[in-house]
Design a protein around this motif. Structure first.
Motif: not given
Length: 245
Positions: A34-37, A12-13, A32, A7
């Motif tokens: 975008s593609n991260y939570t 991403d974070y 997180g 990431p």
């Protein structure tokens, strides 16, 4: 991290901090995007650091104004040392002696050591430059003769004399001693001077006289040919003119 799939911060974070300025427990939060939570919260400790504040020693002469109180500090971080609210106070007193200087300061970010100072008041010196004590010589006249200092004494100083006030002929050493606040002023040395009373010169001359042989003869008195007998002493002298037989 060389992992190309790792990431990326900001993409991403994101990382945020709270309570991370002062000493204590701080919090870092990783969230997180975008593609991260997900969110990760981590606590960490900001430790206090050592700070030493020392009150500077000061001195002054008795009767003068106090100098400004100052301090020396070691351990301030960043701009904390710019005009910090440090309080300096000295122990009350204006007489000669040593007094404490206390220092106070509070800041939760530091482990503070406060070192007191000393404030010393030293003795002052009276200005005696204009004071003189001179001797004198005078002739005996039956009156009291004395010596005295000349000049104006400083405020708070008086004088007494020893072996002063004489009538009879002789040489006398007179001492001027000064009375003052010895606790707060340096020593004022005694002064000495000589009082000389000289003997009075008197010459008595028997008056000339004559007599007839075989007759009773009485002397014709005397004359003070040099000097003068003091009027109040004349009777006590018991002077007589007598005929040498």
């Amino acid at each position: 991290n060389n992992d190309s799939n790792a990431p990326i911060t900001g993409s991403d974070y994101i990382i945020s901090y709270s309570n991370n300025t002062n000493a204590g427990t701080a919090v870092v939060t990783i969230t997180g995007i975008s593609n991260y939570t997900g969110t990760k919260v981590i606590n960490f400790t900001i430790n206090r650091i050592n700070l030493t504040i020392t009150a500077d020693d000061k001195t002054k002469v008795y009767g003068t104004s106090d100098p400004a109180l100052t301090y020396t500090a070691s351990g301030f971080v960043g701009t904390d040392g710019n005009n910090p609210s440090i309080t300096l106070e000295r122990e009350t007193g204006e007489n000669v002696g040593t007094y404490d200087i206390t220092v106070s300061y509070s800041n939760d970010n530091y482990i503070i050591s406060l070192v007191p100072g000393t404030f010393e008041i030293t003795k002052a010196t009276h200005n005696m430059n204009d004071i003189t004590f001179s001797g004198k010589t005078t002739e005996y006249n039956g009156e009291v003769h004395s010596l005295a200092i000349s000049g104006v004494l400083p405020s708070g100083v008086t004088v007494t004399y020893e072996n002063n006030d004489h009538i009879n002929a002789g040489s006398y050493t007179v001492t001027a001693k000064f009375i003052y606040d010895t606790d707060n002023y340096n020593t004022i040395a005694n002064m000495t001077a000589t009082l000389v009373i000289t003997a009075r010169n008197i010459t008595l001359t028997a008056n000339n006289s004559s007599a007839i042989y075989g007759k009773e003869y009485n002397a014709n008195g005397y004359t003070v040919s040099v000097g003068e007998i003091l009027a109040n002493e004349l009777d006590s002298w018991n002077i007589k003119a007598v005929v040498d037989t």
